[in-house]
Design a protein around this motif. Structure first.
Motif, short mmCIF file in Angstrom:
data_model
loop_
_atom_site.label_atom_id
_atom_site.label_comp_id
_atom_site.label_asym_id
_atom_site.label_seq_id
_atom_site.Cartn_x
_atom_site.Cartn_y
_atom_site.Cartn_z
N VAL A 9 63.80 37.74 -21.74
CA VAL A 9 64.49 37.30 -22.93
C VAL A 9 64.70 35.85 -23.21
O VAL A 9 64.61 35.03 -22.45
CB VAL A 9 66.12 38.01 -23.04
N GLY A 10 64.99 35.50 -24.50
CA GLY A 10 64.83 34.06 -24.89
C GLY A 10 64.73 33.97 -26.48
O GLY A 10 64.00 35.09 -26.94
N PRO A 11 64.86 33.01 -27.06
CA PRO A 11 64.78 32.68 -28.44
C PRO A 11 63.20 32.45 -28.85
O PRO A 11 62.45 32.05 -27.68
CB PRO A 11 65.49 31.33 -28.71
N PRO A 12 62.83 32.40 -29.98
CA PRO A 12 61.57 31.98 -30.53
C PRO A 12 61.05 30.71 -29.83
O PRO A 12 61.93 29.65 -29.80
CB PRO A 12 61.42 32.00 -31.96
N GLY A 13 59.94 30.52 -29.09
CA GLY A 13 59.64 29.08 -28.65
C GLY A 13 59.96 29.03 -27.21
O GLY A 13 59.56 27.74 -26.69
N ALA A 14 60.65 29.82 -26.64
CA ALA A 14 61.19 29.64 -25.28
C ALA A 14 59.82 29.94 -24.33
O ALA A 14 59.84 29.19 -23.15
CB ALA A 14 62.21 30.55 -24.79
N GLY A 15 58.66 30.68 -24.67
CA GLY A 15 57.56 30.94 -23.84
C GLY A 15 57.56 32.28 -23.34
O GLY A 15 56.96 32.46 -22.31
N LYS A 16 58.15 33.20 -23.96
CA LYS A 16 58.36 34.50 -23.26
C LYS A 16 57.06 34.90 -23.01
O LYS A 16 56.63 35.51 -21.86
CB LYS A 16 59.20 35.36 -24.18
N THR A 17 56.13 34.81 -24.02
CA THR A 17 54.80 35.74 -23.53
C THR A 17 54.16 34.86 -22.84
O THR A 17 53.47 35.40 -21.88
CB THR A 17 54.16 36.00 -25.40
N THR A 18 53.75 33.60 -23.06
CA THR A 18 52.90 32.79 -22.37
C THR A 18 53.64 32.69 -20.67
O THR A 18 52.57 32.86 -19.73
CB THR A 18 53.08 31.29 -22.94
N ILE A 19 54.93 32.52 -20.57
CA ILE A 19 55.18 32.58 -19.00
C ILE A 19 55.18 34.07 -18.70
O ILE A 19 54.72 34.21 -17.72
CB ILE A 19 56.59 31.99 -19.12
N GLY A 20 55.71 34.97 -19.29
CA GLY A 20 55.46 36.36 -18.90
C GLY A 20 54.25 36.69 -18.47
O GLY A 20 53.82 37.45 -17.42
N GLN A 21 53.17 36.31 -19.10
CA GLN A 21 51.72 36.43 -18.75
C GLN A 21 51.13 35.85 -17.59
O GLN A 21 50.65 36.55 -16.49
CB GLN A 21 50.49 36.29 -19.80
N ALA A 22 51.73 34.50 -17.43
CA ALA A 22 51.41 34.10 -16.12
C ALA A 22 52.19 34.57 -14.97
O ALA A 22 51.44 34.71 -13.66
CB ALA A 22 51.90 32.43 -16.24
N VAL A 23 53.45 34.95 -15.27
CA VAL A 23 54.21 35.52 -13.86
C VAL A 23 53.64 36.87 -13.69
O VAL A 23 53.42 37.14 -12.28
CB VAL A 23 55.73 35.69 -14.41
N ALA A 24 53.37 37.66 -14.53
CA ALA A 24 52.61 38.88 -14.27
C ALA A 24 51.43 38.76 -13.43
O ALA A 24 51.18 39.38 -12.46
CB ALA A 24 52.24 39.63 -15.49
N ALA A 25 50.40 37.72 -13.88
CA ALA A 25 49.26 37.38 -13.03
C ALA A 25 49.54 37.08 -11.74
O ALA A 25 48.94 37.40 -10.62
CB ALA A 25 48.76 36.34 -13.67
N LEU A 26 50.65 35.93 -11.32
CA LEU A 26 51.05 35.62 -10.09
C LEU A 26 51.43 36.81 -9.23
O LEU A 26 51.36 36.79 -8.03
CB LEU A 26 52.13 34.50 -10.11
N LEU A 27 52.16 37.89 -9.77
CA LEU A 27 52.78 39.08 -9.05
C LEU A 27 51.73 40.13 -9.18
O LEU A 27 51.98 41.09 -8.05
CB LEU A 27 54.21 39.43 -9.62
N GLY A 28 50.73 39.83 -9.70
CA GLY A 28 49.60 40.90 -9.57
C GLY A 28 50.08 42.08 -10.34
O GLY A 28 49.85 43.57 -10.00
N VAL A 29 50.88 42.32 -11.51
CA VAL A 29 51.19 43.19 -12.35
C VAL A 29 50.94 43.32 -13.69
O VAL A 29 50.58 42.06 -14.15
CB VAL A 29 52.86 43.52 -12.13
N LEU A 165 61.31 33.66 -7.61
CA LEU A 165 62.56 34.14 -7.60
C LEU A 165 62.32 35.55 -7.57
O LEU A 165 63.07 36.17 -6.82
CB LEU A 165 63.16 33.60 -9.13
N LEU A 166 61.39 36.02 -8.21
CA LEU A 166 61.32 37.50 -8.29
C LEU A 166 60.68 37.91 -6.70
O LEU A 166 60.95 39.20 -6.42
CB LEU A 166 60.26 38.03 -9.21
N LYS A 167 59.97 37.20 -5.99
CA LYS A 167 59.25 37.82 -4.85
C LYS A 167 60.45 37.63 -3.66
O LYS A 167 60.45 38.19 -2.77
CB LYS A 167 58.24 36.71 -4.39
N ASN A 168 61.46 36.61 -4.03
CA ASN A 168 62.58 36.64 -2.99
C ASN A 168 63.88 36.63 -3.62
O ASN A 168 64.55 35.41 -3.80
CB ASN A 168 62.43 35.05 -2.24
N PRO A 169 64.17 37.64 -4.19
CA PRO A 169 65.52 37.64 -4.85
C PRO A 169 66.81 37.32 -3.96
O PRO A 169 67.70 38.18 -4.19
CB PRO A 169 65.48 39.03 -5.52
N GLY A 170 66.90 36.53 -3.33
CA GLY A 170 68.11 36.55 -2.55
C GLY A 170 68.82 35.01 -2.74
O GLY A 170 69.75 34.90 -2.24
#
Length: 170
Positions: A9-29, A165-170
């Motif tokens: 989540v975040g405002p317009p311009g925070a990078g939700k799509t760009t960063i979301g796509q990159a994180v998904a690729a790193l996580l393999g989802v 953070l998502l791989k090691n949520p502790g």
């Protein structure tokens, strides 16, 4: 029930799509953006939904789309900037790993340009974006499991931090 690996989540311009796509690729989802899902469902772009049907109709479609995705999409899910305005959506998000990508106004303005294709930013975009960011920031923060500042950072740096953070949520 299948839950998203993360909801961004975040405002317009925070990078939700760009960063979301990159994180998904790193996580393999997979990655999905609810704005894109809404456009597919409506058969037209969001500015046309606003113009033809009004913001209330768009928000109703947005709520339904988000509720379905939260219950069935296993990847990284990016929500539209205004989706957290609905109390029911905020309540649903409490059961998920939610990442708030924060951004200051100057960076957001550089990233979104001044309103092309963004119906809520069509009149006085800088002032409107400032108002929307101030109004929504406490709501984003209230649903966030993690908050990541995106200012003056590359999408790659942010995605790497978030994936870790998502791989090691502790």
């Amino acid at each position: 029930m299948t839950a998203p690996a993360a909801v961004i989540v975040g405002p317009p311009g925070a990078g939700k799509t760009t960063i979301g796509q990159a994180v998904a690729a790193l996580l393999g989802v997979d990655f999905a953006d609810t704005d894109h899902l809404i456009e597919e469902r409506a058969g037209k772009p969001i500015p046309e939904i606003f113009f033809d049907d009004g913001e209330d109709a768009f928000r109703a479609l947005e709520r339904t789309t988000i509720a379905e995705a939260l219950g069935s999409f296993p990847g990284v899910l990016a929500l539209g900037g205004g989706s957290i305005l609905h109390e029911g959506t905020r309540e649903s998000l409490r059961e998920h790993t939610v990442v708030f990508l924060s951004v200051e106004l100057s960076d957001a303005v550089k990233r979104v340009g001044l309103g092309a294709g963004r119906p809520l930013l069509s009149v006085n975009p800088r002032a409107t974006l400032k108002y929307l960011m101030e109004q929504r920031r406490p709501l984003y923060a209230s649903v966030a499991t993690h908050t990541i500042a995106t200012d003056a950072r590359t999408p790659e740096e942010i995605a790497a931090e978030l994936a870790a953070l998502l791989k090691n949520p502790g």
